[in-house]
Design an enzyme around this catalytic site. Structure first.
Site, mmCIF file in Angstrom:
data_model
loop_
_atom_site.group_PDB
_atom_site.id
_atom_site.type_symbol
_atom_site.label_atom_id
_atom_site.label_comp_id
_atom_site.label_asym_id
_atom_site.label_seq_id
_atom_site.Cartn_x
_atom_site.Cartn_y
_atom_site.Cartn_z
ATOM 1 N N ARG A 29 20.118 6.630 69.892
ATOM 2 C CA ARG A 29 19.686 6.528 70.991
ATOM 3 C C ARG A 29 20.512 5.606 72.204
ATOM 4 O O ARG A 29 21.799 5.361 71.739
ATOM 5 C CB ARG A 29 18.604 4.545 70.684
ATOM 6 C CG ARG A 29 17.537 5.462 70.227
ATOM 7 C CD ARG A 29 16.143 3.737 70.469
ATOM 8 N NE ARG A 29 15.793 4.418 68.947
ATOM 9 C CZ ARG A 29 14.519 4.255 68.002
ATOM 10 N NH1 ARG A 29 14.274 2.349 69.044
ATOM 11 N NH2 ARG A 29 13.980 4.874 67.535
ATOM 12 N N SER A 124 11.654 5.480 71.042
ATOM 13 C CA SER A 124 10.846 4.766 70.553
ATOM 14 C C SER A 124 9.775 3.392 71.035
ATOM 15 O O SER A 124 8.987 4.221 72.197
ATOM 16 C CB SER A 124 10.870 4.073 69.212
ATOM 17 O OG SER A 124 10.062 3.365 68.390
ATOM 18 N N HIS A 125 10.259 2.067 71.096
ATOM 19 C CA HIS A 125 9.579 1.851 72.104
ATOM 20 C C HIS A 125 10.157 0.749 73.287
ATOM 21 O O HIS A 125 10.420 0.077 73.768
ATOM 22 C CB HIS A 125 8.895 0.346 70.952
ATOM 23 C CG HIS A 125 10.862 -0.327 70.643
ATOM 24 N ND1 HIS A 125 10.826 -0.128 69.344
ATOM 25 C CD2 HIS A 125 10.496 -1.531 71.031
ATOM 26 C CE1 HIS A 125 11.670 -0.139 69.019
ATOM 27 N NE2 HIS A 125 12.491 -1.818 69.732
ATOM 28 N N ASP A 288 3.137 1.913 69.813
ATOM 29 C CA ASP A 288 4.024 2.391 70.589
ATOM 30 C C ASP A 288 4.355 3.758 70.922
ATOM 31 O O ASP A 288 3.593 4.040 70.880
ATOM 32 C CB ASP A 288 5.440 1.857 69.638
ATOM 33 C CG ASP A 288 5.786 2.403 68.498
ATOM 34 O OD1 ASP A 288 5.145 3.586 68.199
ATOM 35 O OD2 ASP A 288 6.965 3.193 68.439
ATOM 36 N N ASP A 290 6.671 6.988 70.449
ATOM 37 C CA ASP A 290 6.453 7.116 69.583
ATOM 38 C C ASP A 290 5.115 7.219 68.586
ATOM 39 O O ASP A 290 4.915 8.359 67.521
ATOM 40 C CB ASP A 290 7.657 7.835 69.349
ATOM 41 C CG ASP A 290 8.257 6.543 68.223
ATOM 42 O OD1 ASP A 290 7.786 5.726 68.254
ATOM 43 O OD2 ASP A 290 8.806 6.958 67.373
ATOM 44 N N ASP A 292 4.655 5.578 66.334
ATOM 45 C CA ASP A 292 5.031 4.733 64.169
ATOM 46 C C ASP A 292 4.681 3.433 64.960
ATOM 47 O O ASP A 292 3.779 3.134 63.189
ATOM 48 C CB ASP A 292 6.391 5.668 63.513
ATOM 49 C CG ASP A 292 7.501 5.033 65.040
ATOM 50 O OD1 ASP A 292 7.195 3.994 65.658
ATOM 51 O OD2 ASP A 292 8.705 5.441 64.722
ATOM 52 N N ARG A 293 4.585 2.421 65.361
ATOM 53 C CA ARG A 293 4.677 1.259 65.200
ATOM 54 C C ARG A 293 3.500 0.728 65.701
ATOM 55 O O ARG A 293 2.012 1.414 65.618
ATOM 56 C CB ARG A 293 4.829 0.293 66.375
ATOM 57 C CG ARG A 293 6.521 0.439 65.429
ATOM 58 C CD ARG A 293 7.463 -0.495 67.162
ATOM 59 N NE ARG A 293 8.821 -0.657 66.084
ATOM 60 C CZ ARG A 293 10.225 -1.038 66.513
ATOM 61 N NH1 ARG A 293 9.586 -2.390 67.372
ATOM 62 N NH2 ARG A 293 11.159 -1.324 66.467
ATOM 63 N N GLU A 375 7.463 -2.696 57.732
ATOM 64 C CA GLU A 375 8.535 -2.837 57.939
ATOM 65 C C GLU A 375 7.968 -4.750 58.997
ATOM 66 O O GLU A 375 6.422 -4.305 59.516
ATOM 67 C CB GLU A 375 9.415 -2.991 58.520
ATOM 68 C CG GLU A 375 10.225 -1.600 58.135
ATOM 69 C CD GLU A 375 11.170 -0.916 58.827
ATOM 70 O OE1 GLU A 375 12.220 -1.685 58.664
ATOM 71 O OE2 GLU A 375 10.937 -0.307 59.454
ATOM 72 N N SER A 377 8.427 -5.286 61.401
ATOM 73 C CA SER A 377 9.022 -4.780 62.887
ATOM 74 C C SER A 377 7.229 -3.839 63.540
ATOM 75 O O SER A 377 7.572 -3.116 64.431
ATOM 76 C CB SER A 377 9.761 -3.864 63.570
ATOM 77 O OG SER A 377 9.852 -2.499 62.059
ATOM 78 N N LYS A 388 6.395 5.898 58.921
ATOM 79 C CA LYS A 388 5.506 4.591 59.550
ATOM 80 C C LYS A 388 4.483 5.450 60.345
ATOM 81 O O LYS A 388 4.508 5.990 61.683
ATOM 82 C CB LYS A 388 6.001 3.333 60.006
ATOM 83 C CG LYS A 388 6.518 3.750 61.158
ATOM 84 C CD LYS A 388 7.916 2.415 61.556
ATOM 85 C CE LYS A 388 8.273 1.860 62.350
ATOM 86 N NZ LYS A 388 10.230 2.650 62.633
ATOM 87 N N ARG A 508 19.031 -10.083 65.674
ATOM 88 C CA ARG A 508 17.222 -10.845 65.082
ATOM 89 C C ARG A 508 17.559 -11.856 63.716
ATOM 90 O O ARG A 508 18.550 -12.060 63.282
ATOM 91 C CB ARG A 508 16.462 -9.617 64.913
ATOM 92 C CG ARG A 508 17.323 -8.176 65.557
ATOM 93 C CD ARG A 508 15.746 -7.217 64.979
ATOM 94 N NE ARG A 508 15.932 -5.608 65.409
ATOM 95 C CZ ARG A 508 15.804 -5.683 66.519
ATOM 96 N NH1 ARG A 508 15.565 -6.352 67.763
ATOM 97 N NH2 ARG A 508 15.647 -4.235 67.407
HETATM 98 C C1 VG1 Z 1 14.432 -1.938 65.281
HETATM 99 C C2 VG1 Z 1 13.511 -2.363 63.663
HETATM 100 C C3 VG1 Z 1 13.178 -1.774 62.249
HETATM 101 C C4 VG1 Z 1 12.679 -0.091 62.681
HETATM 102 C C5 VG1 Z 1 14.146 0.220 63.806
HETATM 103 C C6 VG1 Z 1 12.614 2.066 63.844
HETATM 104 O O1 VG1 Z 1 15.341 -1.406 64.962
HETATM 105 O O2 VG1 Z 1 14.404 -3.340 63.772
HETATM 106 O O3 VG1 Z 1 12.254 -2.404 60.974
HETATM 107 O O4 VG1 Z 1 12.335 0.350 61.561
HETATM 108 O O5 VG1 Z 1 14.232 -0.523 64.938
HETATM 109 O O6 VG1 Z 1 12.281 1.115 64.715
HETATM 110 P P1 VG1 Z 1 16.553 -2.710 64.553
HETATM 111 O O7 VG1 Z 1 18.155 -1.832 64.180
HETATM 112 O O8 VG1 Z 1 16.799 -2.752 65.790
HETATM 113 O O9 VG1 Z 1 16.511 -3.587 63.829
HETATM 114 V V1 VG1 Z 1 11.129 2.102 66.270
HETATM 115 O O10 VG1 Z 1 9.756 2.233 65.942
HETATM 116 O O11 VG1 Z 1 12.264 2.400 66.929
HETATM 117 O O12 VG1 Z 1 11.836 4.295 65.408
HETATM 118 CO CO CO Z 2 8.227 3.676 66.499
#
Ligand code: VG1
Ligand code: CO
Length: 553
Positions: A29, A124-125, A288, A290, A292-293, A375, A377, A388, A508
């Protein structure tokens, strides 16, 4: 069917490595402009191909799937990837119509069409646009995110790459389903909804859900202008008969309408407000960028992701045909609340604790060790796929509501009364100075051994370590996955640095306190002593100059 006449001119383009292409928690990313630099995307994609080619020999009989969440740069990136895939000799490339495939739909397509793997274009988000974020991740044959061994081998290749292979051909039409032959490759634009919808039809009782909507049940689903709009319209409005307008912000937009497509109480403010109105719908949900959330809301009632995971686990066998025979086990990432652990104990099934990131669930599911996982998140899913799955979580809740005919709040209350409640919050401190944040975590790490056995807000510290994980299936060891302080009374403080950001560092801090009986207290109040200790131990203000978190979820 159009044909460009073979043989194709394959060009080998010289390039030099970019030093920053190590995939994080979920792929690579970066700022969109970083991806738009000449050779940047090509280098990474060629490195993926080189890393996986080793394993299988050649690509002539292999299928690659490509799709993304529709954000800015999605379309040009797909055309670039297609050219590289052709030059690298893939037999077939499947592309979601409009360049779209949600992350769970990618997983469905890879699995149902026996593809070698897929490239998901998404951050993602994170917000989208030329000045926002872009991302790419590789999913393997089981449909899930590449495990660390694979991402590390990709990264090593990005550090040594000298050339990539491409072809000069016109862009293909991404907006209509159909087939184009380019050299020896078939490029096929597929319906991005079909495979995913078929998986959902297999799992859920669509008849019962249609009946629920016919009875006047009301849902509001916020797609946040991400990729789930078309999926939710197809499944909820078209197949399940939810009234038109159930899905809001349903059109995928390159900039997500200027918002963060992040389904939490801060970024889904419009949905939260709608669910607080006097005549609010029965269920509120959001996904979100993509897909998955997921966020689950009752009337003026927020279901924490940890509780949602526990409640889906509790009700799955009774309420969802796909889980009629019961669950093999459950899994959660380490920082996720322990609510699901207590349900697993009651069901008599094992509960696995993994590092953050969906890639760690893949082996467990492949080996049949766990069925449902999640998770904190806002990610929940099961072995129906290897990602997810936001829309799946909404269908789970609809199924539970259809079976129980009660309210979201009552379902959660009943869960708390039976199992007790894990009060849980995550504090995010975004855009910290990388050096200061890294040092802050390193200093706390050195303090952990002296903390062990001491007492913290009236309870003894029983675990103080940096979480390490040994995969029970292949024995892979992953170290340094988060500092955790666990108390004898079950309370926990967990600190880790994010692996998905594109700017500075994000800290976090995860706080959890379990109460068996007092289940209706104010969360801030219950967690205040832990919060205080965490910030004090980290010396957050002294080291990073921060008092207040950017986001609390
Ligand atoms: C975050 C979340 C994690 C999740 C990841 C990808 O990672 O804490 O639980 O799997 O995003 O989610 P990090 O390393 O920033 O804490 V997604 O929906 O971005 O594919
Ligand atoms: Co996502």
């Amino acid at each position: 069917m159009t044909d460009t006449t073979p043989p194709l001119d394959i060009t080998t383009v010289s390039t030099t490595p970019f030093p920053d292409q190590r995939p994080g928690t979920s792929g690579l990313r970066k700022k969109t402009r970083v991806f738009m630099q000449p050779h940047y995307l090509e280098n990474f994609v060629q490195s993926v191909f080189d890393a996986i080619r080793e394993e299988i020999g050649g690509f002539a009989h292999q299928t690659l799937v490509v799709g993304g969440d529709g954000r800015y740069y999605n379309r040009p990136a797909i055309q670039t990837i297609l050219r590289l895939a052709v030059a690298n000799g893939f037999g077939r490339v499947l592309i979601g119509r409009g360049g779209l495939l949600s992350t769970p739909a990618m997983s469905a397509v890879i699995r149902r069409r026996s593809a070698l793997g897929g490239l998901v274009l998404s951050a993602s988000h994170n917000p989208g646009g030329p000045d926002a974020d872009f991302g790419i991740k590789y999913n393997i044959r089981n449909g899930g995110p590449a495990p660390e061994g694979v991402t590390e081998s990709i990264y090593q290749r990005t550090l040594n790459i000298a050339a990539y292979r491409t072809v000069t051909v016109p862009d293909i039409d991404l907006d209509h389903q159909g087939e184009t032959t380019i050299g020896r490759t078939q490029a096929i634009v597929i319906d991005p909804l079909a495979d995913y919808a078929a998986v959902m039809e297999d799992l859920f009782d669509f008849g019962a859900l249609r009946k629920l909507f016919r009875s006047g049940f009301r849902l509001i689903f916020d797609a946040m202008h991400g990729v789930t709009g078309p999926y939710a319209q197809e499944l909820l409005e078209k197949r399940l008969g939810a009234p038109a307008g159930t899905v809001i912000h349903g059109a995928p937009l390159e900039d997500f309408g200027g918002h963060h497509p992040d389904p939490n109480l801060v970024h889904a403010a419009e949905l939260v407000a709608a669910m607080a109105e006097r005549d609010a719908p029965d269920l509120g949900a959001a996904c979100d960028g993509d897909g998955d959330r997921n966020l689950i809301l009752g009337r003026t009632f927020f279901v924490t992701p940890g509780d949602s995971l526990a409640i889906i686990t509790e009700h799955a066998q009774r309420s969802i045909p796909g889980y009629r025979t019961g669950l093999a086990g459950v899994a959660r990432s380490m920082p996720t609340s322990t609510a699901v652990d207590r349900v697993a104990t009651a069901l008599g099934v094992p509960c696995y604790e993994t590092p953050t990131g969906w890639k760690f669930f893949g082996n467990l599911m492949d080996a049949g060790l766990c069925t449902v996982c999640g998770e904190e998140s806002f990610g929940t899913g099961s072995s129906h796929l290897r990602e997810k799955d936001g829309v799946w979580a909404v269908l789970c809740w609809l199924s539970i509501l259809a079976a129980t005919r009660t309210s979201v709040e009552k379902i959660v209350q009943a869960h708390w009364e039976r199992f007790g409640r894990s009060y849980f919050q995550r504090y995010d401190y975004e855009d910290l100075d990388v050096k200061q944040a890294t040092e802050m975590v390193a200093v706390l790490r050195t303090k952990l051994t002296t903390l062990l056995g001491t007492s913290l807000s009236g309870s003894r510290i029983t675990v103080a370590d940096d979480f390490g994980y040994k995969d029970p299936v292949d024995g892979t060891v992953t170290e340094r996955q988060g500092l955790r302080i666990v108390l004898a009374n079950g309370s926990r403080i967990v600190c880790r640095l994010s692996g998905t950001g594109t700017e500075g560092a994000t800290l976090r801090v995860y706080l959890e306190r379990y109460q068996k009986d007092a289940v209706n207290e104010g969360i801030e109040q219950v967690l205040a002593p832990l919060t205080h200790v965490a910030l004090h131990l980290l010396e957050l203000r002294e080291r990073c100059g921060r008092d207040k978190p950017t986001v609390i979820t």
